[in-house]
Design a protein around this motif. Structure first.
Motif, PDB file in Angstrom:
ATOM      1  N   VAL A 192      15.915  92.627 -49.723  1.00 34.80           N
ATOM      2  CA  VAL A 192      17.324  92.361 -50.019  1.00 34.80           C
ATOM      3  C   VAL A 192      17.497  90.907 -50.444  1.00 34.80           C
ATOM      4  O   VAL A 192      17.055  89.982 -49.757  1.00 34.80           O
ATOM      5  N   HIS A 193      18.127  90.743 -51.612  1.00 33.78           N
ATOM      6  CA  HIS A 193      18.392  89.411 -52.156  1.00 33.78           C
ATOM      7  C   HIS A 193      19.889  89.237 -52.260  1.00 33.78           C
ATOM      8  O   HIS A 193      20.557  90.031 -52.911  1.00 33.78           O
ATOM      9  N   CYS A 194      20.433  88.218 -51.605  1.00 30.18           N
ATOM     10  CA  CYS A 194      21.847  87.944 -51.867  1.00 30.18           C
ATOM     11  C   CYS A 194      22.132  86.459 -51.847  1.00 30.18           C
ATOM     12  O   CYS A 194      21.375  85.673 -51.291  1.00 30.18           O
ATOM     13  N   HIS A 195      23.227  86.101 -52.479  1.00 30.36           N
ATOM     14  CA  HIS A 195      23.688  84.710 -52.512  1.00 30.36           C
ATOM     15  C   HIS A 195      24.742  84.515 -51.432  1.00 30.36           C
ATOM     16  O   HIS A 195      25.253  85.484 -50.864  1.00 30.36           O
ATOM     17  N   SER A 196      25.086  83.254 -51.176  1.00 30.86           N
ATOM     18  CA  SER A 196      25.979  82.979 -50.044  1.00 30.86           C
ATOM     19  C   SER A 196      27.389  82.602 -50.477  1.00 30.86           C
ATOM     20  O   SER A 196      28.236  82.312 -49.638  1.00 30.86           O
ATOM     21  N   LEU A 208      11.853  77.313 -54.414  1.00 31.57           N
ATOM     22  CA  LEU A 208      11.167  76.840 -55.618  1.00 31.57           C
ATOM     23  C   LEU A 208      11.682  77.479 -56.907  1.00 31.57           C
ATOM     24  O   LEU A 208      11.262  77.100 -57.999  1.00 31.57           O
ATOM     25  N   ARG A 209      12.592  78.477 -56.806  1.00 32.80           N
ATOM     26  CA  ARG A 209      13.131  79.092 -58.017  1.00 32.80           C
ATOM     27  C   ARG A 209      14.662  79.236 -57.930  1.00 32.80           C
ATOM     28  O   ARG A 209      15.401  78.393 -58.397  1.00 32.80           O
ATOM     29  N   ASP A 210      15.119  80.285 -57.284  1.00 37.60           N
ATOM     30  CA  ASP A 210      16.541  80.599 -57.380  1.00 37.60           C
ATOM     31  C   ASP A 210      17.423  79.543 -56.721  1.00 37.60           C
ATOM     32  O   ASP A 210      18.536  79.287 -57.184  1.00 37.60           O
ATOM     33  N   ALA A 211      16.919  78.891 -55.658  1.00 35.47           N
ATOM     34  CA  ALA A 211      17.759  77.914 -54.953  1.00 35.47           C
ATOM     35  C   ALA A 211      18.132  76.754 -55.880  1.00 35.47           C
ATOM     36  O   ALA A 211      19.303  76.414 -56.017  1.00 35.47           O
ATOM     37  N   GLY A 250      24.165  79.082 -53.667  1.00 28.57           N
ATOM     38  CA  GLY A 250      22.771  79.418 -53.374  1.00 28.57           C
ATOM     39  C   GLY A 250      22.645  80.561 -52.381  1.00 28.57           C
ATOM     40  O   GLY A 250      23.340  81.572 -52.502  1.00 28.57           O
ATOM     41  N   HIS A 251      21.781  80.392 -51.402  1.00 30.34           N
ATOM     42  CA  HIS A 251      21.387  81.489 -50.520  1.00 30.34           C
ATOM     43  C   HIS A 251      21.586  81.127 -49.057  1.00 30.34           C
ATOM     44  O   HIS A 251      21.849  79.979 -48.725  1.00 30.34           O
ATOM     45  N   ASN A 252      21.423  82.110 -48.183  1.00 37.61           N
ATOM     46  CA  ASN A 252      21.538  81.857 -46.760  1.00 37.61           C
ATOM     47  C   ASN A 252      20.310  81.070 -46.278  1.00 37.61           C
ATOM     48  O   ASN A 252      19.215  81.244 -46.795  1.00 37.61           O
ATOM     49  N   LEU A 263      17.088  95.156 -53.579  1.00 35.29           N
ATOM     50  CA  LEU A 263      18.524  95.247 -53.774  1.00 35.29           C
ATOM     51  C   LEU A 263      18.970  93.824 -54.106  1.00 35.29           C
ATOM     52  O   LEU A 263      18.917  92.940 -53.250  1.00 35.29           O
ATOM     53  N   LYS A 264      19.343  93.608 -55.376  1.00 35.42           N
ATOM     54  CA  LYS A 264      19.568  92.250 -55.880  1.00 35.42           C
ATOM     55  C   LYS A 264      21.052  92.008 -56.080  1.00 35.42           C
ATOM     56  O   LYS A 264      21.684  92.598 -56.951  1.00 35.42           O
ATOM     57  N   ASP A 265      21.572  91.106 -55.276  1.00 33.59           N
ATOM     58  CA  ASP A 265      23.001  90.790 -55.324  1.00 33.59           C
ATOM     59  C   ASP A 265      23.159  89.370 -55.836  1.00 33.59           C
ATOM     60  O   ASP A 265      23.185  88.412 -55.073  1.00 33.59           O
ATOM     61  N   MET A 266      23.270  89.234 -57.159  1.00 35.79           N
ATOM     62  CA  MET A 266      23.238  87.900 -57.764  1.00 35.79           C
ATOM     63  C   MET A 266      24.568  87.177 -57.629  1.00 35.79           C
ATOM     64  O   MET A 266      24.638  85.971 -57.848  1.00 35.79           O
ATOM     65  N   ALA A 267      25.649  87.895 -57.271  1.00 36.49           N
ATOM     66  CA  ALA A 267      26.963  87.262 -57.257  1.00 36.49           C
ATOM     67  C   ALA A 267      27.594  87.198 -55.869  1.00 36.49           C
ATOM     68  O   ALA A 267      28.763  86.882 -55.734  1.00 36.49           O
TER      69      ALA A 267
HETATM   70 MN    MN Z   1      19.677  85.241 -57.276  1.00 32.00          MN
END
Ligand code: MN
Length: 497
Positions: A205-209, A13-16, A241-243, A175-179
């Motif tokens: 843990v937040h990471c992108h794919s 609903l947000r980052d994706a 986006g994300h996993n 732990l925010k991994d935006m890239a």
């Molecule tokens: Mn993000």
């Protein structure tokens, strides 16, 4: 042995949609998934942040506060989560502490539960007041480490930053991994380091794919003790986006970890978004996997930003030069992580350097960054460039917390906001104006026209053209959302303020 349960934050609903379709998804296309999201067993549901707020008033004619209240109503059992840029709130400048407090109070009051507080420079002083304000409301204050790689960033440095966030009262560490730079071994080392040093602290843990390696990073983070990980339902996942949420569930089968998510619900959420996603095809990025990010450190959103700036100058062919310039500018600035707003500031200066000559012209924002007006970075700033900034702006470098220079500004914001046609006199409207002063006036004026869905299937485009005469009638009055809760259809009527 009882498996350890790993919490999951669903980011559909947000980052994706921010990462996959330029934040354009309309509330209308999310409401039908909310009942299943609410019942699926997530640790939290991320649903609000700077870009969604901005897109609401800039493109969708939706009141972001109304969106939050609707999420609250449709997901009564969930922790709602937002991303908050510390002293910048959801805007692009530092706000005085009174405004920070007011924003957090209003967000909590409208239904927010978990505040993931970050600062683009990882300067703890820029997070302290927002964290304090969250704690005052009794909501969950999550301190954030923005992850990047540079010659100066080390596991020990990240562990130390986690300690500073805990000292401020953080209830958990993100732990925010935006890239998508968080490689598996680093994920393990940082999470393990935090757990070994500070004991039983919750780590998210937040990471992108984007780089293709981070589902493995999530596994290693879990093995190191991570408590909660961020994923997106599969039909809203991968690429920049994300996993995928379902892949995480499957990955943990046969291990000593489990998620306790309800797979039937997940499949229904998946099917819902699979159905609406094609409407936003025009906003989708073509990137599937990009491992160049490990050397350029340029997140996907930043790259497309720089490309459009270059094209606007008729210099679209110079993107490679700009990409080579970015790490140099980043080093001169003391190696800030590249995330909003530092990514835009560094990216735009790199474009200026290529088009006009190295530091011949500084943007106002880059000059401020070099003079300390955004806070401190991990590294020294290049003194020659600081001198250019001082000469160009006639401003002196500072070392104190930037917001300490600001005068109380709430009353002035109230006066300016309430003078605008269509403003409803609420604190929420004042905050919308405070954060987006150039977009808010137009939004207030047109708000009564109601939400505008910019996603379109070919069929919708055709039928819309045919029904053109009905448009006026259709957009007036309260908004009605059809929602199915526990298998029963409900109409949720939302009054326009
Ligand atoms: Mn993000």
């Amino acid at each position: 042995m009882t498996p350890r349960t790993i919490g999951v934050t669903e980011v559909a609903l947000r980052d994706a949609h921010q990462s996959l379709m330029a934040t354009r998804m309309a509330m209308e296309d999310m409401v039908d998934a909310c009942a299943d999201i609410d019942q699926a067993g997530f640790w939290s549901v991320e649903c609000w942040g700077g870009a969604t707020y901005d897109a609401c008033i800039r493109f969708l004619n939706e009141d972001p506060w109304q969106r939050l209240r609707t999420f609250r109503e449709l997901m009564p059992n969930s922790r709602l989560q937002m991303l908050l840029r510390g002293q910048n709130l959801l805007g692009y400048r530092h706000y005085e502490d009174g405004v920070v407090e007011r924003f957090v109070e209003k967000s909590a009051e409208n239904g927010m539960d978990v505040f993931r507080v970050f600062d683009a420079l990882n300067d703890p002083r820029n997070m302290a007041r927002a964290m304090q304000a969250v704690k005052k409301t009794g909501k969950h204050a999550q301190g954030t480490i923005c992850y990047t790689i540079s010659p100066l960033h080390t596991t020990e440095g990240y562990i130390k930053l986690a300690g500073q966030l805990l000292d401020m009262g953080a209830e958990s560490i993100a732990l925010k991994d935006m890239a998508a730079l968080l490689q598996p071994q680093a994920a393990y080392d940082v999470v393990k380091g935090i757990k070994d040093t500070y004991g039983d602290v919750q780590v998210n843990v937040h990471c992108h794919s984007t780089t293709g390696v981070t589902l493995v990073s999530l596994m290693k983070a879990i093995e190191a003790g991570a408590d909660v990980v961020d994923t997106a339902i599969s039909s809203m996942s991968l690429g920049p986006g994300h996993n995928p949420t379902e892949s995480l569930v499957a990955m943990l089968e046969g291990t000593e970890y489990t998620t306790d998510l309800d797979m039937d619900r997940l499949l229904r959420i998946r099917d819902h978004f699979a159905k609406v996603r094609p409407k936003y095809a025009q906003f989708e990025s073509a990137t599937l996997v990009d491992t160049d990010i490990f050397s350029s450190q340029i997140p996907g959103g930043m790259l497309s930003n720089m490309e459009s700036q270059l094209k606007a100058q008729g210099a679209g062919d110079r993107i490679r030069e700009v990409m080579a310039e970015v790490p140099l500018v980043k080093a001169d600035a003391g190696h800030p992580p590249l995330v909003t707003p530092s990514s835009q500031i560094v990216g735009t200066q790199a474009v200026f350097n290529v088009l006009m000559g190295k530091y011949k012209v500084l943007t106002g924002e880059f000059a401020d960054l070099m003079l300390g007006y955004y806070g401190e970075c991990i590294g020294e700033r290049n003194p020659e460039v600081v001198e250019v900034a001082r000469a160009q702006t006639k401003k002196e470098p500072i070392t104190q917390r930037p917001a300490d220079l600001l005068e109380p500004e709430w009353d002035k914001l109230v006066a300016e906001a309430t003078a605008l046609p269509g403003n409803d006199g609420s604190d929420e409207d004042v905050l919308t104006y405070a954060m987006f002063p150039s977009v808010a006036p137009g939004f207030f004026e047109n708000r009564a026209d109601g939400p505008k869905n910019v996603g379109k299937t070919p069929e919708q485009m055709a039928s819309q053209a045919a029904a053109k005469g009905d448009d006026d009638r259709a957009v007036k009055g309260p908004i009605t959302y059809k929602v199915s809760l526990g298998g029963r259809e409900h109409n949720v009527v939302v009054e326009r303020a």
